[in-house]
Design an enzyme around this catalytic site. Structure first.
Site, mmCIF file in Angstrom:
data_model
loop_
_atom_site.group_PDB
_atom_site.id
_atom_site.type_symbol
_atom_site.label_atom_id
_atom_site.label_comp_id
_atom_site.label_asym_id
_atom_site.label_seq_id
_atom_site.Cartn_x
_atom_site.Cartn_y
_atom_site.Cartn_z
ATOM 1 N N GLU A 76 0.813 -1.217 0.000
ATOM 2 C CA GLU A 76 0.000 0.000 0.000
ATOM 3 C C GLU A 76 0.849 1.271 0.000
ATOM 4 O O GLU A 76 0.569 2.220 -0.722
ATOM 5 C CB GLU A 76 -0.919 -0.002 1.227
ATOM 6 C CG GLU A 76 -1.990 1.062 1.135
ATOM 7 C CD GLU A 76 -2.782 1.209 2.421
ATOM 8 O OE1 GLU A 76 -3.617 2.105 2.467
ATOM 9 O OE2 GLU A 76 -2.554 0.435 3.361
ATOM 10 N N ASP A 77 1.915 1.293 0.831
ATOM 11 C CA ASP A 77 2.650 2.545 1.042
ATOM 12 C C ASP A 77 3.851 2.756 0.119
ATOM 13 O O ASP A 77 4.348 3.868 0.001
ATOM 14 C CB ASP A 77 3.148 2.622 2.497
ATOM 15 C CG ASP A 77 1.998 2.773 3.480
ATOM 16 O OD1 ASP A 77 0.875 3.019 3.011
ATOM 17 O OD2 ASP A 77 2.222 2.646 4.696
#
Length: 709
Positions: A76-77
């Site tokens: 996600e990051d």
């Protein structure tokens, strides 16, 4: 600050070097991926995945779970794709990381629909691999521990979400240590002042109680040692959130709740648990009704222990007795499956099976629910179980939430048994299906082949499984009834155009379906039956030669010789008797189509439908079928001379004519006369005439009439 070396050292107690190296590699991979990223507190981002892995190491989870914890924010990051993780760490770890990433994207916003939708996603992720939720719980716990730098409104939102969703899931999976900390941290974030006052009061009380606790503990140890029992005794602390909840629920003061001394006695075997119980009951008198044996009857989340409350010298003593293994399972819950996987453990396997059964039940609820809001309503019931234990006639034990009824019990055994339930016996005596059950009762369900669920059951069932199955059945039944009614309405309208349904070719039917944007012909019939489409217009489209239109240029011939639509009763969901005129067999009737609700049956003389009488789009002439055995409600107004025993005479006359009084009301008109309003059940006009004749023969009756509102 924790380091990877410190974690690796801890892991040596239960993992081999190869698996520890996988966890190390995952840490270095994540450290590189999160390079330059910082948390709100200003710490490097990698401290968070490392802390999450440490929490999972407390539960002694496997290397795949720990590696996924290190990598859980990578997809996600940092934009690293799942495929890259798969090639580096294998499919299992990549799947876990992907599952946790999807859960991290879930925001339980205040909007009920969004929260419900997201809970469905969480259920799917849990069904794939339940370890996903363990990583997510550890992630949430570390986030709760580090809420400080966030804005107050964001802290409250995350705390609400934790108390509503994550803490109950931890409890349902039996992970007591995590559940308690999530609840306490959530409570402190939601109500900081209340938490502070309770914390201060507990600290003060601990000092005054210390000597008494030590004295009781010393006595217990001495007596148990004397009997040759090897035990470990711990004092038990009450937690902030549970103190607050008890104060709120029981409306008791802080000192009332805290005036109890709690101990946990841990033994080496189940046999020692029961021997220990005998010793403590010999030392202090047990409080009646406060003994629970969760070893013989484990809780829904697999928790096992013996609970008893004793009268000490002017104080109450709460004691829990369990084995070492039960203690580990009580604290680690489903995680105990991985703790004990090197050795065989019935307890851990049992825990795993319970968790899998719960997730399987969630999936079934998800399939049966009409929408996500209904699904989360059912799940929330199952997330907060206050269990009772019910026996089948063959001695099998069923766990149900408190307040469950025989109908809940029937659905817990099997959906088909629930659907065909007609009666029940509780402890061999016939009882009401709505009666709340109590622990220890034996319940026998009586079924009948043609029986079907009653919509009224929804008013008293408490389990998600029962509610979702009843709703699902009623929805199916409604579809079937509306389809049948739609077919009959369409046939009648086609008849008026001089056509039959069989005369229409499939190609033209397809054109009409496309024009009406219906997925199938059955769906179109359902919509006609529910009143969402006019049978008259669809019939006209089916008999037209060109493209279907909404124009009114077709000739419609209402032929009096053609049969009307036949009504065989009105106990369904799409064929309803109007309350305004209460028609009964023998009354001339018409059907008025109510959009989305089916056909409402009115008397031809009803004032409400006069404007529709000659409109074939809204109104259809009906006839009663012969040999109807249903009973119908009729309102009667009876004027009587006031005298003793007149009500008894009326009731007797109605009974003598095979009628059944549903409701009776007496109003005084003047000193000489009274008006009796009756609602009675009859089979039709002939039966009603017989009842009215009986009533007219009574000397006290001066007039009688049927009421049509």
């Amino acid at each position: 600050m924790p380091t990877i070396d410190a974690l690796a050292e801890r892991l040596k107690t239960y993992l081999d070097n190869h698996h520890i190296n996988v966890v190390r590699r995952a840490f270095y991979y994540a450290e590189q991926a999160h390079e330059g990223q910082y948390r709100q507190s200003g710490e490097p981002y990698i401290t968070h995945p490392l802390a999450v892995a440490n929490l999972l190491a407390d539960l002694q989870l496997d290397h795949q779970c720990l590696a996924a914890a290190m990598l859980h924010d990578v997809i996600e990051d940092t934009g690293i794709p799942k495929d890259a993780l798969s090639s580096q760490f294998g499919e299992s770890i990549a799947e876990l990381v992907d599952g946790v990433s999807k859960l991290t994207q879930i925001e339980f916003k205040s909007k009920a629909e969004a929260q419900a939708e997201n809970f469905q996603k969480m259920t799917l992720a849990m069904a794939k691999d339940i370890r996903v939720i363990l990583v997510k719980l550890a992630d949430r716990l570390h986030n709760m521990r580090t809420l400080g730098p966030l804005k107050p409104e964001k802290r409250r939102r995350i705390a609400t979400e934790t108390l509503d969703i994550y803490a109950p899931i931890a409890n349902r999976l039996g992970i007591h240590t995590m559940c308690v900390e999530l609840e306490d941290l959530g409570f402190q974030a939601m109500f900081p002042m209340r938490a502070k006052y309770i914390q201060e009061a507990v600290r003060k009380l601990r000092g005054t109680h210390y000597e008494i606790i030590e004295e009781i503990k010393h006595k217990l140890e001495g007596k148990l040692k004397e009997r040759g029992l090897s035990v470990r005794i711990q004092g038990r602390e009450k937690h902030l959130h549970s103190i607050y909840q008890k104060m709120k629920a029981k409306r008791r003061s802080f000192h009332d709740i805290m005036d109890v001394y709690a101990f946990r006695i841990i033994t080496d075997s189940v046999d020692s648990c029961y021997r220990t119980l005998g010793v403590v009951h010999g030392m202090y008198k047990p409080v009646p009704g406060r003994f629970k044996d969760y070893i013989a009857l484990p809780k829904a989340n697999g928790y096992q222990s013996i609970h008893t409350t004793l009268f000490g010298s002017h104080v109450n003593i709460e004691i829990q007795i369990r084995t070492e293994e039960m203690d580990k399972v009580a604290n680690s819950g489903i995680a105990a499956h991985w703790v004990y996987k090197s050795a065989t453990s019935d307890l851990a396997d049992n825990q795993q099976m319970r968790a899998q059964k719960w997730v399987k039940d969630l999936m079934e609820l998800r399939e049966r629910a009409d929408d996500s809001l209904e699904f989360i309503e059912h799940v929330k019931i199952d997330l907060f179980p206050d269990e009772i234990y019910i026996f089948t006639p063959k001695g099998r034990i069923m766990e149900l939430p408190g307040g469950a009824t025989p109908v809940d019990f029937a659905y817990a055994i099997h959906t088909d048994i629930g659907n065909s339930t007609v009666a029940c016996r509780i402890n061999k005596h016939l009882a009401s299906l709505s009666m709340p059950l109590k622990s220890g009762q034996t319940v026998e369900i009586i079924t009948a082949p043609g029986a079907k669920p009653n919509p009224g059951w929804l008013n008293f069932v408490v389990t998600g499984k029962a509610k979702s199955n009843i709703r699902h059945y009623l929805k199916q039944q409604r579809q079937s009834e509306s389809r049948e009614l739609g077919r009959r309405l369409l046939k009648k309208n086609l008849q008026a155009f001089g056509k039959r349904l069989d005369d229409i070719n499939e190609q033209h039917k397809e054109k009409v379906l496309k024009h009406n944007q219906a997925s199938s012909f059955d769906r179109l019939l359902e919509e006609i039956g529910l009143g969402s489409r006019m049978a008259y217009i669809v019939a006209r489209q089916l008999v037209s030669d060109g493209e279907p239109t909404e124009s009114h240029d077709m000739e419609y011939r209402e032929d009096d010789n053609k049969p009307s639509l036949m009504v065989e009763g009105a106990d369904g969901q799409v064929l309803n008797l109007a309350h305004c005129c209460k028609p009964i067999p023998g009354d001339p009737i018409v059907g008025v189509i109510n959009r989305g609700a089916g056909l409402m049956i009115h008397s031809e003389t009803c004032d409400k439908i006069k404007k529709f009488l000659h409109d074939p789009e809204h109104c259809i002439h009906l006839t009663w079928a012969k040999n109807i055995t249903d009973e119908f409600s009729v309102a009667l107004r009876v004027e009587v001379e006031r005298q003793r025993g007149v009500i008894a005479e009326i009731a007797s006359a109605v009974t003598m004519a095979d009628g059944n009084i549903e409701k009776i009301n007496v109003e005084e008109q003047n000193a000489r006369l009274s008006v009796v309003s009756l609602i009675i059940k009859v089979q039709g006009r002939i039966h009603l005439a017989r009842v009215m004749r009986r009533l007219r023969h009574l000397l006290a009756v001066t007039s009688i009439s049927r009421v049509k509102h």
